[in-house]
Every structure is written in C-alpha cells, then in structure tokens.
Enzyme design. Structure first.
Site: not given
Ligand code: 5RP
Length: 224
Positions: A30-32, A82, A85, A96, A98, A104, A122
């Site tokens: 994911g972006s983070t 990780d 959301d 999920g 992403g 994961e 979040k």
């Molecule tokens: C990917 C995930 C991500 O950890 C979740 O969607 C958070 O993503 P982001 O850091 O882009 O907000 O579960 O499957």
C-alpha cells in the site's frame, strides 16, 4: 498542516525502529508501506532481506536492492509492518483496500509482531465504515454475496476498467458495505467458514500489537 502523504512518510520512517538488524522483515502493501520501503533502503545492508505480501511490494523492494525471500524458505519473522484501511481500539483492522489481503494475512501469521503504520484517518471506534474486502473464488461470488445480504451487508465485485480486479492469487475481490463490525474476531471466524472465501479482510486473529499513528502532532505509538 501536514498532508496525508507526509503523515504516511512519518510513520514509514518511524517503523524502522522495529526492524531487527540481521533479520528478515515482513513487508505489507500500500501507499503507507511504500514510504516504509523507501525508508528501509537506508538500512538495506543491515537486514537479511524481506518477505513480501504482494508482487507490487516485491518489485519495489527488489528495485532498491533488498532481497525478497519466499515465505516457504524462511521461518518465523520477528516483525511484520503493514498499513490498514481501518484500525480499532484493540488493534483489529480492516485490510485489503489494495487487494493484497491474503498474502498480507499469511505474512502476518508468520510474524511474532504486527506493527501497523497508518495516518490518523484510519483510527476508528468500530470497524465497518470502510467497505470490507473479501477475496473469493469467482465460482462462489453470488453465493457469498447472498450470505452477506443475510447479514445486512451489500457486497459488490471490485471492478477496474470494466473488469473484475484479479488478485496476485488469480481470484476476485468483493467489497462489502453496510456492516458494523462489533465482534471482529467472531465475524472473521464465521466468514472464514463460507465455501469459496479465500480470505476476509478482517484482521482480528492477526491483529496489530503496535500501531504507529501519524498525526499533525507527531507519531503516536498505540500498544494493544
Ligand atoms: C492492501 C492493504 C493496505 O495496507 C491498506 O489498503 C492501506 O493502504 P494505504 O496505506 O495505501 O492507505 O491492506 O491490501
């Protein structure tokens, strides 16, 4: 005022303190996490490598010269880092967004500690405002949709460019709206029993032990 992107960079950097030198680190998606991967490059010569939860993260890690191991070739990992959301007050999460939830959960289960990195948007009291991702075997889609309807949830197949999203595992994703998840552990266990469900994006059995939360006042460390 920090942007959401800057808050993500802050927690990505802060997560480095949980990486154990000399060991293999579990890496989410994911972006983070992308911010964490960028930060991890600064200590790539001090870690043995990574186990990755998606093809996308694998590519990023390898591009930075970080060795990626197959989960089957290594034992228990000290830490898995990780995003999420949503995360509640007990460290239970929805994940999920992403579409990487299955891998994961596998890497999280292989790790002693789950460190969640997230910006403050979040953090929730009750999970369920974010549509719950569920990876399903396509043949079972409509049956699983009906099972969610019986629980009051509206499930729809995730679509991109007019076609169902296909996961790294070759399956589809349902996004379920309208659930108020007051018993994450129980609901995760229930949905896990439904034929055709590969993985539900409730992470209660694999909840976080630590959350590094990005706020305008700095990184807050929550322990569960
Ligand atoms: C990917 C995930 C991500 O950890 C979740 O969607 C958070 O993503 P982001 O850091 O882009 O907000 O579960 O499957």
């Amino acid at each position: 005022m920090l942007t959401q992107d800057e808050l993500k960079a802050q927690v990505g950097q802060a997560a480095l303190q949980y990486v154990v030198p000399g060991e293999i680190v579990g890496v989410g998606t994911g972006s983070t996490v992308n911010k964490f991967i960028e930060a991890l490059a600064s200590m790539k010569d001090r870690i043995a490598g990574a186990v990755s939860s998606s093809e996308a993260s694998t590519q990023r890690l390898q591009a930075l010269g970080i060795r990626v191991f197959d989960a089957n070739d290594v034992g228990e990992l000290a830490v898995y880092i990780d995003g999420a959301d949503e995360i509640d007050g007990r460290g239970c999460m929805i994940k999920g967004g992403g579409a990487a939830l299955t891998r994961e959960k596998i890497v999280a289960a292989q790790s002693r500690q789950f460190v969640c990195i997230a910006d403050e948007s979040k953090r929730v009291a009750v999970l369920g405002n974010f549509p719950l991702p569920v990876e399903v075997i396509p043949m079972a889609t409509q049956r699983v949709v009906r099972q969610f309807a019986a629980l009051g949830g509206q499930a729809s197949v995730r679509v991109r460019d007019g076609r169902p999203v296909v996961t790294d595992n070759g399956q589809h994703i349902l996004d379920v709206r309208g659930l108020e998840i007051r018993d994450p552990l129980g609901l995760e266990s229930t949905i896990n029993q439904w034929p055709g469900v590969v993985t539900v994006g409730i992470f209660a059995h694999q909840r976080a032990q630590v959350c590094l939360l990005g706020t305008p006042q700095g990184v807050q460390t929550l322990k569960f």
